[in-house]
Design a protein around this motif. Structure first.
Motif, PDB file in Angstrom:
ATOM      1  N   LEU A  56       0.835  -1.209   0.000  1.00  0.00           N
ATOM      2  CA  LEU A  56       0.000   0.000   0.000  1.00  0.00           C
ATOM      3  C   LEU A  56       0.862   1.248   0.000  1.00  0.00           C
ATOM      4  O   LEU A  56       0.576   2.214  -0.701  1.00  0.00           O
ATOM      5  N   GLU A  57       1.930   1.229   0.788  1.00  0.00           N
ATOM      6  CA  GLU A  57       2.857   2.361   0.829  1.00  0.00           C
ATOM      7  C   GLU A  57       3.488   2.584  -0.533  1.00  0.00           C
ATOM      8  O   GLU A  57       3.594   3.714  -1.004  1.00  0.00           O
ATOM      9  N   ASP A  58       3.923   1.485  -1.163  1.00  0.00           N
ATOM     10  CA  ASP A  58       4.533   1.587  -2.493  1.00  0.00           C
ATOM     11  C   ASP A  58       3.542   2.171  -3.494  1.00  0.00           C
ATOM     12  O   ASP A  58       3.912   2.999  -4.332  1.00  0.00           O
ATOM     13  N   LEU A  63       1.815   6.772  -6.748  1.00  0.00           N
ATOM     14  CA  LEU A  63       0.797   7.758  -7.081  1.00  0.00           C
ATOM     15  C   LEU A  63       1.316   9.179  -6.842  1.00  0.00           C
ATOM     16  O   LEU A  63       1.143  10.065  -7.681  1.00  0.00           O
ATOM     17  N   GLU A  64       1.985   9.368  -5.709  1.00  0.00           N
ATOM     18  CA  GLU A  64       2.517  10.689  -5.401  1.00  0.00           C
ATOM     19  C   GLU A  64       3.623  11.079  -6.377  1.00  0.00           C
ATOM     20  O   GLU A  64       3.705  12.222  -6.814  1.00  0.00           O
ATOM     21  N   ARG A  65       4.461  10.116  -6.735  1.00  0.00           N
ATOM     22  CA  ARG A  65       5.539  10.366  -7.700  1.00  0.00           C
ATOM     23  C   ARG A  65       4.948  10.782  -9.055  1.00  0.00           C
ATOM     24  O   ARG A  65       5.415  11.725  -9.683  1.00  0.00           O
ATOM     25  N   GLU A  66       3.891  10.075  -9.481  1.00  0.00           N
ATOM     26  CA  GLU A  66       3.224  10.416 -10.747  1.00  0.00           C
ATOM     27  C   GLU A  66       2.628  11.819 -10.685  1.00  0.00           C
ATOM     28  O   GLU A  66       2.720  12.592 -11.636  1.00  0.00           O
ATOM     29  N   SER A  67       2.023  12.130  -9.554  1.00  0.00           N
ATOM     30  CA  SER A  67       1.423  13.448  -9.367  1.00  0.00           C
ATOM     31  C   SER A  67       2.501  14.537  -9.421  1.00  0.00           C
ATOM     32  O   SER A  67       2.325  15.562 -10.087  1.00  0.00           O
TER      33      SER A  67
END
Length: 126
Positions: A56-58, A63-67
């Motif tokens: 889940l963390e990964d 998702l945050e990296r993509e954002s």
């Protein structure tokens, strides 16, 4: 006879140039912060513990990296648009709508200094 203005004066262009340079400085600082955040995200030490919470963390990290990547790309495009506006100031085409050939209002240029379209042209495209 009251003729419609077809270009901005040197003083007005100088004013726009200063505004664009200020926005450019801020935009570049923000891009650097985004790039730093991205590189820190990529440096996370990952060991191969395959627990559910780790997955889940990964996923959240991805998702945050993509954002962050999307924000950085958008910021890069904004910087390019601002730099192109500076070129238009130098070559004398700044503030002239590419669609109508008319002068873009000062209010619009102050709000969106890199625009190449008058509000009329922008609304007509919708």
């Amino acid at each position: 006879m009251n003729q419609e203005k077809t270009s901005y004066s040197k003083e007005e262009l100088k004013e726009f140039e200063e505004l664009i340079n200020q926005k450019l400085k801020v935009a570049k600082e923000e891009l650097n912060m985004l790039k730093e955040s991205l590189s820190k995200r990529n440096d996370t030490g990952t060991d191969n513990t395959a627990s559910t919470s780790k997955l889940l963390e990964d996923g959240a990290d991805t998702l945050e990296r993509e954002s962050l990547s999307q924000l950085a790309a958008r910021q890069q495009k904004f910087i390019i648009n601002l730099e192109n506006a500076l070129v238009r100031i130098k070559n004398g085409t700044y503030g002239v709508c590419v669609d109508t050939g008319k002068l873009i209002s000062k209010e619009r240029l102050k709000a969106v200094p890199h625009t190449m379209h008058s509000i009329e042209a922008k609304l007509a495209k919708k």
